[in-house]
Design a protein around this motif. Structure first.
Motif, PDB file in Angstrom:
ATOM      1  N   SER A 211      20.106  82.476  29.613  1.00  0.00           N
ATOM      2  CA  SER A 211      18.771  81.903  29.777  1.00  0.00           C
ATOM      3  C   SER A 211      18.860  80.475  30.323  1.00  0.00           C
ATOM      4  N   LEU A 212      19.796  79.688  29.786  1.00  0.00           N
ATOM      5  CA  LEU A 212      19.991  78.331  30.293  1.00  0.00           C
ATOM      6  C   LEU A 212      20.399  78.346  31.759  1.00  0.00           C
ATOM      7  N   ARG A 213      21.286  79.249  32.116  1.00  0.00           N
ATOM      8  CA  ARG A 213      21.733  79.352  33.503  1.00  0.00           C
ATOM      9  C   ARG A 213      20.546  79.621  34.429  1.00  0.00           C
ATOM     10  N   ARG A 214      19.659  80.545  34.023  1.00  0.00           N
ATOM     11  CA  ARG A 214      18.475  80.867  34.837  1.00  0.00           C
ATOM     12  C   ARG A 214      17.528  79.669  34.941  1.00  0.00           C
ATOM     13  N   MET A 215      17.355  78.932  33.853  1.00  0.00           N
ATOM     14  CA  MET A 215      16.480  77.758  33.876  1.00  0.00           C
ATOM     15  C   MET A 215      17.035  76.679  34.795  1.00  0.00           C
ATOM     16  N   ILE A 216      18.340  76.441  34.713  1.00  0.00           N
ATOM     17  CA  ILE A 216      18.975  75.423  35.547  1.00  0.00           C
ATOM     18  C   ILE A 216      18.899  75.807  37.024  1.00  0.00           C
ATOM     19  N   ALA A 217      18.979  77.101  37.306  1.00  0.00           N
ATOM     20  CA  ALA A 217      18.900  77.594  38.680  1.00  0.00           C
ATOM     21  C   ALA A 217      17.458  77.628  39.193  1.00  0.00           C
ATOM     22  N   GLY A 218      16.491  77.391  38.314  1.00  0.00           N
ATOM     23  CA  GLY A 218      15.092  77.420  38.722  1.00  0.00           C
ATOM     24  C   GLY A 218      14.498  78.813  38.753  1.00  0.00           C
ATOM     25  N   GLU A 219      15.218  79.780  38.207  1.00  0.00           N
ATOM     26  CA  GLU A 219      14.749  81.165  38.184  1.00  0.00           C
ATOM     27  C   GLU A 219      13.812  81.429  37.012  1.00  0.00           C
ATOM     28  N   GLU A 220      13.850  80.546  36.050  1.00  0.00           N
ATOM     29  CA  GLU A 220      13.048  80.696  34.834  1.00  0.00           C
ATOM     30  C   GLU A 220      12.520  79.310  34.471  1.00  0.00           C
ATOM     31  N   GLU A 221      11.273  79.252  34.039  1.00  0.00           N
ATOM     32  CA  GLU A 221      10.694  77.963  33.660  1.00  0.00           C
ATOM     33  C   GLU A 221      11.278  77.485  32.332  1.00  0.00           C
ATOM     34  N   VAL A 222      11.476  76.183  32.211  1.00  0.00           N
ATOM     35  CA  VAL A 222      11.977  75.589  30.971  1.00  0.00           C
ATOM     36  C   VAL A 222      10.789  75.422  30.026  1.00  0.00           C
ATOM     37  N   PRO A 223      10.805  76.114  28.877  1.00  0.00           N
ATOM     38  CA  PRO A 223       9.697  75.965  27.933  1.00  0.00           C
ATOM     39  C   PRO A 223       9.603  74.529  27.418  1.00  0.00           C
ATOM     40  N   GLN A 224       8.385  74.063  27.196  1.00  0.00           N
ATOM     41  CA  GLN A 224       8.171  72.686  26.754  1.00  0.00           C
ATOM     42  C   GLN A 224       8.973  72.337  25.493  1.00  0.00           C
ATOM     43  N   PRO A 225       8.991  73.197  24.458  1.00  0.00           N
ATOM     44  CA  PRO A 225       9.772  72.850  23.260  1.00  0.00           C
ATOM     45  C   PRO A 225      11.270  72.680  23.556  1.00  0.00           C
ATOM     46  N   LEU A 226      11.802  73.500  24.457  1.00  0.00           N
ATOM     47  CA  LEU A 226      13.214  73.390  24.828  1.00  0.00           C
ATOM     48  C   LEU A 226      13.461  72.098  25.612  1.00  0.00           C
ATOM     49  N   PHE A 227      12.526  71.746  26.494  1.00  0.00           N
ATOM     50  CA  PHE A 227      12.637  70.501  27.238  1.00  0.00           C
ATOM     51  C   PHE A 227      12.616  69.308  26.279  1.00  0.00           C
ATOM     52  N   THR A 228      11.728  69.356  25.304  1.00  0.00           N
ATOM     53  CA  THR A 228      11.636  68.274  24.317  1.00  0.00           C
ATOM     54  C   THR A 228      12.936  68.146  23.536  1.00  0.00           C
ATOM     55  N   GLN A 229      13.514  69.267  23.127  1.00  0.00           N
ATOM     56  CA  GLN A 229      14.807  69.254  22.423  1.00  0.00           C
ATOM     57  C   GLN A 229      15.902  68.669  23.307  1.00  0.00           C
TER      58      GLN A 229
END
Length: 82
Positions: free
Chosen positions: A34-52
């Motif tokens: 999931s992190l790999r997909r978020m870093i690649a821009g394939e998946e949006e970073v959820p706000q709570p995860l961004f805050t963490q």
């Protein structure tokens, strides 16, 4: 830099500070894939995860020795103003 890039950039920096995707995944309690997909821009970073992530970055940078800044009595202008 677009605002939408900030969460991905924060995750990339956190990967560096944590020592890899696996370690960051453990710290954020999320899967490496999931992190790999978020870093690649394939998946949006959820706000709570961004805050963490921002919290981790702040902790990591707060524990470093601060860069020394010149004291107002040191350096700078030596003589009177003209």
């Amino acid at each position: 830099m677009k605002n939408s890039d900030v969460p991905m950039m924060a995750l990339r920096r956190a990967v560096q500070l944590c020592g890899g995707l696996d370690a960051l995944g453990d710290a954020l309690n999320t899967s490496t894939e999931s992190l790999r997909r978020m870093i690649a821009g394939e998946e949006e970073v959820p706000q709570p995860l961004f805050t963490q992530t921002v919290g981790l970055l702040l902790e990591a940078t707060a524990t470093r020795a601060p860069k020394r800044t010149p004291d107002s009595n040191e350096g700078g202008r030596k003589g009177p103003r003209h």
